[in-house]
Motif scaffolding. Structure first.
Motif, PDB file in Angstrom:
ATOM      1  N   CYS A  17      43.565  85.391  39.080  1.00  0.00           N
ATOM      2  CA  CYS A  17      44.604  85.186  40.037  1.00  0.00           C
ATOM      3  C   CYS A  17      45.492  86.224  40.259  1.00  0.00           C
ATOM      4  O   CYS A  17      45.611  86.571  41.222  1.00  0.00           O
ATOM      5  CB  CYS A  17      45.142  83.828  39.568  1.00  0.00           C
ATOM      6  SG  CYS A  17      45.939  84.136  37.680  1.00  0.00           S
ATOM      7  N   ALA A  21      46.138  88.118  43.667  1.00  0.00           N
ATOM      8  CA  ALA A  21      47.526  87.758  44.207  1.00  0.00           C
ATOM      9  C   ALA A  21      48.451  88.378  43.128  1.00  0.00           C
ATOM     10  O   ALA A  21      49.154  87.625  42.528  1.00  0.00           O
ATOM     11  CB  ALA A  21      47.767  86.432  44.484  1.00  0.00           C
ATOM     12  N   GLU A  48      55.908  82.742  52.805  1.00  0.00           N
ATOM     13  CA  GLU A  48      54.717  82.595  53.803  1.00  0.00           C
ATOM     14  C   GLU A  48      53.821  83.766  53.565  1.00  0.00           C
ATOM     15  O   GLU A  48      52.589  83.510  53.765  1.00  0.00           O
ATOM     16  CB  GLU A  48      55.486  82.372  55.277  1.00  0.00           C
ATOM     17  CG  GLU A  48      55.958  81.011  55.740  1.00  0.00           C
ATOM     18  CD  GLU A  48      54.699  80.181  55.479  1.00  0.00           C
ATOM     19  OE1 GLU A  48      53.566  80.372  55.922  1.00  0.00           O
ATOM     20  OE2 GLU A  48      55.036  79.004  55.030  1.00  0.00           O
ATOM     21  N   ASP A  49      53.996  84.964  53.631  1.00  0.00           N
ATOM     22  CA  ASP A  49      53.348  86.107  53.524  1.00  0.00           C
ATOM     23  C   ASP A  49      52.423  86.087  52.250  1.00  0.00           C
ATOM     24  O   ASP A  49      51.452  86.761  52.032  1.00  0.00           O
ATOM     25  CB  ASP A  49      53.900  87.287  53.985  1.00  0.00           C
ATOM     26  CG  ASP A  49      55.046  87.688  52.734  1.00  0.00           C
ATOM     27  OD1 ASP A  49      55.355  86.695  51.991  1.00  0.00           O
ATOM     28  OD2 ASP A  49      55.538  88.655  52.907  1.00  0.00           O
ATOM     29  N   GLN A  50      52.806  85.186  51.473  1.00  0.00           N
ATOM     30  CA  GLN A  50      51.930  85.304  50.113  1.00  0.00           C
ATOM     31  C   GLN A  50      50.813  84.109  49.807  1.00  0.00           C
ATOM     32  O   GLN A  50      50.168  83.907  48.962  1.00  0.00           O
ATOM     33  CB  GLN A  50      52.618  85.336  48.829  1.00  0.00           C
ATOM     34  CG  GLN A  50      53.628  86.539  48.606  1.00  0.00           C
ATOM     35  CD  GLN A  50      54.440  86.591  47.775  1.00  0.00           C
ATOM     36  OE1 GLN A  50      54.188  85.891  46.802  1.00  0.00           O
ATOM     37  NE2 GLN A  50      55.399  87.677  47.731  1.00  0.00           N
ATOM     38  N   VAL A  51      51.107  83.169  51.010  1.00  0.00           N
ATOM     39  CA  VAL A  51      50.315  81.969  51.185  1.00  0.00           C
ATOM     40  C   VAL A  51      48.664  82.061  50.911  1.00  0.00           C
ATOM     41  O   VAL A  51      48.007  81.495  50.309  1.00  0.00           O
ATOM     42  CB  VAL A  51      50.853  80.960  51.875  1.00  0.00           C
ATOM     43  CG1 VAL A  51      49.779  79.744  52.245  1.00  0.00           C
ATOM     44  CG2 VAL A  51      52.216  80.426  51.882  1.00  0.00           C
ATOM     45  N   GLU A  52      48.169  83.181  51.761  1.00  0.00           N
ATOM     46  CA  GLU A  52      46.807  83.039  51.861  1.00  0.00           C
ATOM     47  C   GLU A  52      46.453  83.520  50.677  1.00  0.00           C
ATOM     48  O   GLU A  52      45.472  82.953  50.081  1.00  0.00           O
ATOM     49  CB  GLU A  52      46.747  84.226  53.066  1.00  0.00           C
ATOM     50  CG  GLU A  52      45.167  84.406  53.422  1.00  0.00           C
ATOM     51  CD  GLU A  52      45.029  85.341  54.545  1.00  0.00           C
ATOM     52  OE1 GLU A  52      43.704  85.644  54.718  1.00  0.00           O
ATOM     53  OE2 GLU A  52      45.917  85.610  55.281  1.00  0.00           O
ATOM     54  N   GLY A  53      47.011  84.548  50.060  1.00  0.00           N
ATOM     55  CA  GLY A  53      46.638  85.001  48.835  1.00  0.00           C
ATOM     56  C   GLY A  53      46.509  83.785  47.683  1.00  0.00           C
ATOM     57  O   GLY A  53      45.774  83.891  46.666  1.00  0.00           O
ATOM     58  N   LYS A  55      46.207  80.740  48.164  1.00  0.00           N
ATOM     59  CA  LYS A  55      45.129  79.712  48.351  1.00  0.00           C
ATOM     60  C   LYS A  55      43.938  80.369  47.982  1.00  0.00           C
ATOM     61  O   LYS A  55      43.117  79.577  47.232  1.00  0.00           O
ATOM     62  CB  LYS A  55      45.157  79.584  49.903  1.00  0.00           C
ATOM     63  CG  LYS A  55      46.115  78.637  50.249  1.00  0.00           C
ATOM     64  CD  LYS A  55      45.952  78.006  51.658  1.00  0.00           C
ATOM     65  CE  LYS A  55      47.199  77.180  52.110  1.00  0.00           C
ATOM     66  NZ  LYS A  55      46.983  76.797  53.553  1.00  0.00           N
ATOM     67  N   GLU A  56      43.608  81.653  48.203  1.00  0.00           N
ATOM     68  CA  GLU A  56      42.322  82.493  47.659  1.00  0.00           C
ATOM     69  C   GLU A  56      42.453  82.345  46.219  1.00  0.00           C
ATOM     70  O   GLU A  56      41.513  81.895  45.368  1.00  0.00           O
ATOM     71  CB  GLU A  56      42.389  83.681  48.242  1.00  0.00           C
ATOM     72  CG  GLU A  56      40.939  84.265  47.785  1.00  0.00           C
ATOM     73  CD  GLU A  56      40.827  85.767  48.479  1.00  0.00           C
ATOM     74  OE1 GLU A  56      41.660  86.214  48.901  1.00  0.00           O
ATOM     75  OE2 GLU A  56      39.964  86.416  47.834  1.00  0.00           O
ATOM     76  N   ASP A  59      41.576  78.988  44.972  1.00  0.00           N
ATOM     77  CA  ASP A  59      40.009  78.762  44.975  1.00  0.00           C
ATOM     78  C   ASP A  59      39.100  79.467  44.132  1.00  0.00           C
ATOM     79  O   ASP A  59      38.032  78.922  43.380  1.00  0.00           O
ATOM     80  CB  ASP A  59      39.586  79.028  46.252  1.00  0.00           C
ATOM     81  CG  ASP A  59      39.998  78.109  47.623  1.00  0.00           C
ATOM     82  OD1 ASP A  59      40.288  76.907  47.239  1.00  0.00           O
ATOM     83  OD2 ASP A  59      39.830  78.436  48.606  1.00  0.00           O
TER      84      ASP A  59
END
Ligand code: F3S
Length: 75
Positions: A17, A21, A48-53, A55-56, A59
């Motif tokens: 993690c 991120a 918002e600009d950290q949400v993609e990281g 989620k990855e 996962d």
């Protein structure tokens, strides 16, 4: 908004993690991950600009220890 915290009962400190991120996660002195934003309380919305990281990272956690919810988390 998304809220996140690490379940320290299941985190094995693999570090994925933080690698994915680093804006969100760090490892504590015991080598377990925490959300830097609010010291792993899970009560502060992830920007918002950290949400993609985020989620990855969730996962890619081998023990599924990253808890994501659309409401603030409590212990
Ligand atoms: Fe722990 Fe998973 Fe991160 S095991 S160190 S929360 S990728």
């Amino acid at each position: 908004a998304l809220y996140a915290k690490v379940d320290v009962d299941t985190c094995i400190g693999c570090g994925n993690c933080e690698a994915i991120a680093p804006d969100i996660f760090d490892l504590d002195e015991e080598g377990l991950a925490f959300v830097k934003l609010d010291d792993n309380q899970g009560v502060t919305p992830i920007p918002e600009d950290q949400v993609e990281g985020l989620k990855e990272a969730a996962d890619e956690c081998p023990t599924s220890s990253i808890v994501l919810e659309e409401h603030p988390l409590k212990d």
